[in-house]
Design an enzyme around this catalytic site. Structure first.
Site, PDB file in Angstrom:
ATOM      1  N   VAL A 165     -17.825   9.664  -8.405  1.00  0.00           N
ATOM      2  CA  VAL A 165     -17.012   9.024  -7.370  1.00  0.00           C
ATOM      3  C   VAL A 165     -17.666   7.694  -7.017  1.00  0.00           C
ATOM      4  CG1 VAL A 165     -16.256   9.231  -4.976  1.00  0.00           C
ATOM      5  CG2 VAL A 165     -16.264  11.249  -6.448  1.00  0.00           C
ATOM      6  N   CYS A 166     -16.905   6.613  -7.037  1.00  0.00           N
ATOM      7  CA  CYS A 166     -17.460   5.291  -6.714  1.00  0.00           C
ATOM      8  C   CYS A 166     -17.923   5.235  -5.268  1.00  0.00           C
ATOM      9  CB  CYS A 166     -16.425   4.204  -6.943  1.00  0.00           C
ATOM     10  SG  CYS A 166     -16.953   2.604  -6.291  1.00  0.00           S
ATOM     11  N   VAL A 167     -19.164   4.819  -5.076  1.00  0.00           N
ATOM     12  CA  VAL A 167     -19.749   4.848  -3.730  1.00  0.00           C
ATOM     13  C   VAL A 167     -19.034   3.900  -2.773  1.00  0.00           C
ATOM     14  CG1 VAL A 167     -21.591   3.203  -4.337  1.00  0.00           C
ATOM     15  CG2 VAL A 167     -21.887   4.730  -2.394  1.00  0.00           C
ATOM     16  N   ALA A 209     -15.681   5.265  -1.966  1.00  0.00           N
ATOM     17  CA  ALA A 209     -15.850   6.513  -1.215  1.00  0.00           C
ATOM     18  C   ALA A 209     -16.204   6.245   0.238  1.00  0.00           C
ATOM     19  CB  ALA A 209     -16.911   7.388  -1.875  1.00  0.00           C
ATOM     20  N   PHE A 269     -13.945   8.080 -10.679  1.00  0.00           N
ATOM     21  CA  PHE A 269     -12.884   8.069  -9.664  1.00  0.00           C
ATOM     22  C   PHE A 269     -13.006   6.804  -8.821  1.00  0.00           C
ATOM     23  CE2 PHE A 269     -13.617  12.414 -10.897  1.00  0.00           C
ATOM     24  CZ  PHE A 269     -12.340  12.953 -10.998  1.00  0.00           C
TER      25      PHE A 269
END
Lengths: 130, 137
Positions: A77-79, A82, A39
């Site tokens: 989820v991409c840090v 995010a 994501f």
């Protein structure tokens, strides 16, 4: 076939996360493998468990969590994306001094390398978004 | 030990640098992805050609000018930036309007060479056909 998916858009605003979920479900039910769902951009908003849509609407976040539970699907989820958008897990909350976390069950926060790795490992990387 | 997998990655950039987040987050993918030692190139089409415009100034918008980060691509071995000529022309731009992005060619005594390669739509279409993984931003 081993697929990897990238979801580039947020839930409800954009249909792409619905389409990605439907593709993932159909592929898994047909016996294909999904290496990872990554994501990115506003797509990270698929991973907050605080989502509370009206009862007569689909619950996009729960749907992902249930698919992950049933098939062991890796939802990442991409840090960096995010952090910009306030999607956070317990570790990140501690690190940034935030008073809570909101990551949904079955999702994990990790780096962009997970997207590149998915591109390398999968037979096909499919991007869902504009 | 089997050889590590090397795939051909192309990042296609087709949006203006500002107005949405796609371009800057797309550049982040290219920079992070460079660490994986894949065969990487980038393509700039449609409004994406504006990403390479020189003398960008965002000071009036409060949004960070991230264009200097494109200069790092050469150091990360991302040395092929294909710019579609038709997209430039449609916007009244020429190659002279773009940043002079370069890389040092290790196979040619580290000679400094331009990273930007002007291609036609037809040539780009052929390049896209050769890729294993395509991400667009």
């Amino acid at each position: 076939m081993k697929f990897a998916l990238m979801v580039s858009e947020g839930p409800y605003t954009h249909q792409s996360s619905d389409t990605a979920w439907q593709f993932a479900k159909a592929a898994l039910e047909s016996g294909h493998e999904i290496f990872r769902v990554f994501f990115y951009h506003d797509g990270v908003n698929n991973g907050t468990r605080f989502t509370a849509p009206p009862q007569d609407d689909r619950h996009i976040v729960n749907r992902w969590s249930e698919l992950a539970e049933e098939y062991g699907l890796d939802l990442v989820v991409c840090v960096a994306a995010a952090q910009r958008r306030g999607i956070i897990d317990a570790d990140e909350a501690k690190r940034h001094g935030k008073d809570g976390d909101n990551i949904a069950p079955g999702f994990r926060i990790s780096g962009l390398g997970q997207l590149i790795e998915a591109g390398i490992e999968a037979d096909r990387l499919l991007q869902f978004g504009d | 030990m089997s050889e590590p997998t090397v795939k051909r990655f192309m990042y296609i950039n087709r949006r203006a640098p500002y107005g949405t987040v796609y371009s800057v987050e797309g550049l982040e993918v290219a920079l992070i992805g460079a660490a994986f030692e894949q065969d990487v190139c980038m393509a700039f089409i449609d409004d994406g050609v504006y990403q390479l415009k020189k003398d960008q100034d965002t000071s009036a918008t409060g949004i960070k000018n991230f264009s200097p980060a494109y200069r790092a691509l050469g150091d990360y071995d991302v040395t092929r930036l294909y710019v579609e000529g038709e997209s430039l022309q449609a916007r009244g731009l020429t190659e002279d309007d773009l940043m002079a992005l370069t890389y040092e060619d290790e196979d040619d005594d580290w000679a400094e060479k331009p990273s930007i390669r002007l291609v036609s739509r037809e040539e780009l279409s052929g390049l896209i056909d050769q890729q294993d993984v395509i991400l667009h931003f």
